[in-house]
Every structure is written in structure tokens, then in C-alpha cells.
Design an enzyme around this catalytic site. Structure first.
Site, mmCIF file in Angstrom:
data_model
loop_
_atom_site.group_PDB
_atom_site.id
_atom_site.type_symbol
_atom_site.label_atom_id
_atom_site.label_comp_id
_atom_site.label_asym_id
_atom_site.label_seq_id
_atom_site.Cartn_x
_atom_site.Cartn_y
_atom_site.Cartn_z
ATOM 1 N N CYS A 1 0.830 -1.204 0.000
ATOM 2 C CA CYS A 1 0.000 0.000 0.000
ATOM 3 C C CYS A 1 0.871 1.263 0.000
ATOM 4 C CB CYS A 1 -0.953 -0.032 1.195
ATOM 5 S SG CYS A 1 -2.335 1.133 1.048
ATOM 6 N N HIS B 1 -3.465 -5.320 -0.029
ATOM 7 C CA HIS B 1 -2.911 -5.852 1.213
ATOM 8 C C HIS B 1 -2.949 -7.381 1.167
ATOM 9 C CE1 HIS B 1 -2.707 -2.141 3.787
ATOM 10 N NE2 HIS B 1 -3.546 -1.707 2.861
ATOM 11 N N GLU C 1 -1.608 -9.493 3.063
ATOM 12 C CA GLU C 1 -1.575 -10.125 4.378
ATOM 13 C C GLU C 1 -2.947 -10.568 4.860
ATOM 14 O OE1 GLU C 1 -1.732 -5.613 5.284
ATOM 15 O OE2 GLU C 1 -0.935 -6.974 3.766
#
Length: 602
Positions: free
Chosen positions: A351, A478, A480
């Protein structure tokens, strides 16, 4: 579902819901997909009740906490409990976590709602598990049960009797303590479950199973869980827990962030790194570096912090530059990106990390010294990063690009595309308000920055890579959020492998991992001529017009083949397998290659 009253990481769901990080823990452990309605807050309930009152559903009656607020809570739970979270099948069990402490004024309407709810759904469909801390003062070392007795007494005073009491403690609790809690809290001894601190969180499900939790819930809720299915599921956790205990070789990863004082701010990033390290066979050694400590201003103000931060960065094997908002620490992130680019250090930007990498490249490669983001410098002459059309300046709420969005890969080869398994598109979760200015993209690409993933008809840049670099990858999304213990996120797995110089081996094997073969990769033995030739032929299709700076052919001409020795053996093993040899046991597949849910490869 959860009532939350603390600040930490903002976790983003598929539908764009911004929720507490605990829902991320549920998604990761259960490998399910939750929705914004799985997060109950006081504000949502009161808003729902006010909307009903405004539309006349209460027929002019006085709106009260009981029954209107409590009824709204029960209706919400019943509605959400029927919504699928894995495929299209209806869930059998709905877990409701009532956060906070019994007696807190914020949670009282919820406690009363569930007191009523137990009669609404009947006893065989309702089970209460009370989690309590059993402290052991260092002065005596004796476990104290009074806090548990007090909280259970108060809970029963509100009309809820616990079926299970889960005792959290630093060390294992003896039988005599369990019996004491049983006597004073009106539960059987086998309903007192002790969960002490463990070396790995992956041991917790196994400890609960050893304490008979599955048998109790199976009987109490009449679930009829088949023993064979249960054993198959638990075997995966047993293998994962055992693997986490046998790792010896460390991988040092630095997180250059803005909110490092509270490590929970990067909980999902940390978990994704753990998943990738565990899959690759390395023990994660994590270092948090405050981004502003890398800046020149800190060198003048506090030289000690400045040099300590740079020492940690230099000692790392790989670097993560995560997301964030605001100007503080931005220059530190840019400096970290510059150092990783020039020193050939593997880096993953997420990001804001992607935006920092683009700005750094524009300043130091394109020569645009005043390149910046309009978030920090609205009137910059060279706005490399701009706000999105749907973002309205001055209005912060509800203006971000949130949730799962599609990213399309370019037709040319790229490392990140191969890590995902060479799909045309992937779906990943987003949370950002700014993006790369598309008018600078052609110039950036001319100088070596490759935009290999994009969204919205190439108007939004999603993924970048650098030519002539072992691993310099940044994503606007993102990754994750979709990482799972048994299905690590491809960008994070690529970072870990590149940090230990195993990425070439991994890609030569067709993006497949074998812990046994990875353990041989550190050998200093030289490749045979036959192995060298096989390796070069295998990796030739992966060469990306100079993108892989340290290709096997280059290393071989320099007379140094030890870094790719395991890749040569892997290629030979692949050929043996194709000729009828037995497949290696213990193979782990990255989610993008195995067709798993992480990344949602199409």
C-alpha cells in the site's frame, strides 16, 4: 461476532468491512470468509433500532434497552448465524465473542440479550464458555483463583451460567486448582479447561483437544462430529505445530513502519510473515524499525536512535514496508526503499510502501527531486501519487477503496505472477485512498520499474517489480489479509525465499516447496556439470529480459554455483518424478499455485 473497545490493527474483509483484528484471527484459524455483519458493535445496534423507530415499526412506543435493544441483538445474531462463511453450506455453529470484562457498562445490553437468547434457542443450542485469567504472583508462584471465582459469580448474577471455564495462565495449573475452581464455580472438574502459555499458538487447538473440549461440545450441542473427520483436521495442526518446533535456521526480517510502538498495529503482516517462514522452513526473527528513525532529522536530534535503526536495517535479510497514512515517517520509508533498491536487498512494499517505492524511484532514477504524494504535499510539481476520483478532500469517512478487488496481470512474465501460479487475474483486499499517477507510468517503465499488475482497465497500478533486482516487489493491495497458516500469501513467501536466496530454486521447481530439499540448499558443494546444464535449461524460461539479476547462468560463469545448488538437484528430482519416481513427502504448495482460497486465483 464481536463487541470491541480497544484500538489496534484495522482488519479489512472481502465486502470492505473495517473490523477488529480478532476477526482476522478467526478467518486465519478457521480458513473462512467473514462479512461486515459478523462484527457487532453498540453503534450498529443503536443505529438499527433508531432506523426502525423512524420508520414507525415500534408504533410510537417508548424505545428502551429492554426489550428493543436486546431484541435487536438477538435478531442480528440469528440472521448472521445462517450466512455461509465457507462455500455455500450453512454453518453448524456460530461463535460469538463478547469482548471486555463482565460488569463493564458497555457490555451490559449484550449480556442481557444473551441471557434471554438461551431460552429463545433452547439449552441444546446454547453453550457459554467463560475465559478467565488465573494469575500467579512471582512472590509466591501460587495460582490465584479469586479473580475467576469473582467473575463467574458476577456472570451468574446476570443470569448466565458458564458451561466451560477456560483458565488462562502463564504456567500449567495443577489438578487441585481445577478442583477448587470447580467447587466454587458450580461446574464439573472436566469443564475447567486450562490453557497455559505455549511456545507456539498452533499448539492451542491440540491442547484444547487433549482437555476434552471437542467431546464436550460434540455432546453438549449434539453436533455428531465424525471421529475420522476430526482426526484428519487435527493432523494438519499437529504437523504445523511440530514443524514450528523443529525450525533452526533463522530469517531476519525488518518491518519499517509508522506505528511500531504497538506491534498489534501490524498483526496481519506479522502473521503473514510467520506463515511464509513456516512454510519455507525458517524461524522468523522480526525487527520493528520506526520509519522516522531512519531520517536525517533523527540523526541530528537523536544519533543513537538513528544509528540503531540503520544497524537493524543493515542486519536484516529482507525488508517489509507496510501501509499507513499521514506524513510522519514517510521520508524514512522512502529512504528504506532507496537502500533496498541500491543494495539489492529483498523488499516487499504494501500500500503506502508501494507509493514510497515509486516516489523514491522518481526522485533518484528519473531525477524528479520534488516528486511526492498529494497526501503530504498537495501542490507538488510532480505528483507521483494522487488521490482517487472517489476520494473527496476534507471528508475522511467512507471514502477509501475497500474490500476485495480484481487485479489483472500483464502478459509478460513476472516473479509475482509466477508466485501466484501464473493466473490472469487475482482478487485481493484493498484499503487505500491514494494511488500511483498513471501519467508517470510510461516514464517509470522506460527506466526499469515494471507495472505488472493493474486494475480498472489499467487505470490503477496494483503491482510493481524492478528489473535487475533479486526481489523488489510492491503491491497496492494488502496481501496479508488473505494469508493462512497452511496457505501462505505468495508475495510474503517470495520475500522469505528471496531473503534466504532460495527463490531461484523455488521457481525452478515450478513454485513448489519441499522442506527436506530446502534444508540441503545451504550446502557449499559445487554442482556437477550435468546438474549445472539441467538447471540453466530449467531456468531459461524464467529469465525476464534482465529482471533476474543473479540468474543461474551468470553465477555459473562466475564460478559460484553454491547458491543454486539445491535448484539443480530439484530439477533433477523433477525429471526423475516425471520418469516414474516417487513424489517427495511433505511437499507444501503456495496457495496461488495450489488453487487455494488465498488470492482467489481465477
Amino acid at each position: 461476532m464481536e463487541l470491541v473497545a480497544h484500538l489496534c490493527e484495522v482488519y479489512v474483509l472481502d465486502d470492505g468491512g473495517e473490523v477488529d483484528l480478532d476477526l482476522g484471527n478467526y478467518e486465519r484459524f478457521l480458513d473462512i470468509t467473514l462479512h461486515r455483519d459478523n462484527n457487532i458493535t453498540t453503534g450498529k445496534i443503536y443505529q438499527k433500532v433508531i432506523e426502525k423507530e423512524r420508520t414507525g415499526e415500534y408504533l410510537g412506543k417508548t424505545v428502551q434497552v429492554v426489550p428493543h435493544i436486546t431484541d435487536a441483538i438477538q435478531e442480528w445474531v440469528e440472521r448472521v448465524a445462517q450466512r455461509p462463511v465457507q462455500g455455500n453450506s450453512q454453518p453448524q455453529v456460530c461463535i460469538v465473542e463478547l469482548g471486555g470484562t463482565i460488569g463493564d457498562i458497555e457490555g451490559m445490553p449484550f449480556v442481557e440479550a444473551f441471557r434471554q437468547f438461551q431460552f429463545r434457542v433452547k439449552r441444546e443450542n446454547f453453550c457459554v464458555a467463560h475465559v478467565s485469567l488465573v494469575p500467579s504472583p512471582r512472590s509466591t508462584g501460587e495460582p490465584k483463583t479469586k479473580p475467576t471465582q469473582s467473575s463467574v459469580r458476577e456472570l451468574r448474577g446476570f443470569g448466565l451460567s458458564p458451561d466451560l471455564i477456560v483458565c488462562r495462565s502463564e504456567k500449567p495449573i495443577g489438578v487441585e486448582v481445577k478442583e477448587k475452581i470447580s467447587n466454587f464455580c458450580h461446574v464439573a472438574p472436566d469443564q475447567v479447561i486450562c490453557i497455559h502459555d505455549l511456545s507456539s499458538i498452533y499448539h492451542v487447538p491440540l491442547l484444547m483437544e487433549q482437555n476434552g473440549v471437542i467431546e464436550f461440545l460434540n455432546e453438549r450441542l449434539q453436533l455428531n462430529i465424525e471421529s475420522a473427520k476430526r482426526e484428519k483436521c487435527l493432523q494438519q495442526w499437529k504437523d504445523l505445530a511440530r514443524r514450528s518446533e523443529t525450525l533452526r535456521e533463522e530469517v531476519n526480517i525488518a518491518i519499517v513502519g509508522k506505528y511500531t510502538r504497538l506491534e498489534d498495529s501490524y498483526a496481519s503482516v506479522v502473521k503473514a510473515l510467520q506463515h511464509a517462514s513456516l512454510a519455507a522452513g525458517f524461524k522468523l526473527n522480526l525487527k520493528f524499525i520506526e520509519a522516522c528513525h531512519l531520517e536525517i532529522a533523527t540523526r541530528d536530534k537523536d544519533p543513537t536512535k538513528y544509528h540503531e535503526a540503520w544497524m537493524q536495517l543493515c542486519d536484516s535479510d529482507g525488508v517489509v514496508v507496510p501501509g499507513g497514512f499521514g506524513s510522519r515517517g514517510m521520508e524514512g520509508k522512502i529512504v528504506a526503499c532507496n537502500w533496498c533498491r541500491e543494495k539489492q536487498k529483498p523488499m516487499l512494499g504494501i500500500c503506502l510502501g508501494l507509493q514510497a517505492a515509486v516516489i523514491e524511484f522518481a526522485r533518484n532514477v528519473l531525477g524528479l527531486k520534488d516528486a511526492n504524494t498529494t497526501e503530504i504535499e498537495p501542490k507538488t510539481v510532480n505528483p507521483l501519487v494522487i488521490d482517487m476520483p472517489e476520494h473527496h478532500t476534507g471528508q475522511m469517512g467512507g471514502t477509501m477503496r475497500l474490500g476485495k478487488r480484481r487485479t489483472t496481470f500483464s502478459d509478460e512474465n513476472s516473479i509475482i505472477k509466477m508466485l501466484y501460479g501464473n493466473p490472469k487475474t487475482i482478487d485481493e483486499r484493498h484499503r487505500h485512498r491514494y494511488e500511483v499517477n498513471p501519467k508517470y507510468v510510461p516514464t517509470l517503465e522506460e527506466h526499469g520499474m515494471r507495472f505488472v499488475g493493474y486494475g480498472d482497465e489499467k487505470r490503477r497500478m496494483e503491482v510493481i517489480e524492478l528489473r535487475d533486482h533479486p526481489y523488489f516487489v510492491a503491491t497496492q493491495y494488502h496481501p496479508e489479509y488473505l494469508s493462512r497458516p497452511l496457505k501462505p500469501s505468495p508475495p510474503f513467501l517470495g520475500l522469505i525465499l528471496a531473503s534466504k536466496k532460495r527463490l531461484t530454486n523455488y521457481m525452478a521447481r515450478g513454485c513448489r516447496l519441499s522442506p527436506r530439499q530446502l534444508s540441503d540448499a545451504s550446502s557449499d558443494e559445487e554442482l556437477s556439470a550435468e546438474e549445472c546444464e539441467k538447471l540453466v535449461n530449467a531456468v531459461k524460461p524464467l529469465q525476464l529480459n534482465g529482471f533476474l539479476s543473479a540468474t543461474p547462468s551468470t553465477r555459473l560463469t562466475n564460478g559460484r554455483a553454491k547458491d543454486v545448488k539445491s535448484a539443480g538437484k530439484a530439477v533433477a528430482a523433477e525429471e526423475k518424478q516425471q520418469n516414474g519416481a516417487t513424489t517427495t513427502n511433505g511437499e507444501i504448495k503456495c496457495n496461488g499455485n495450489s488453487g487455494g482460497s488465498n488470492g482467489n486465483v481465477h
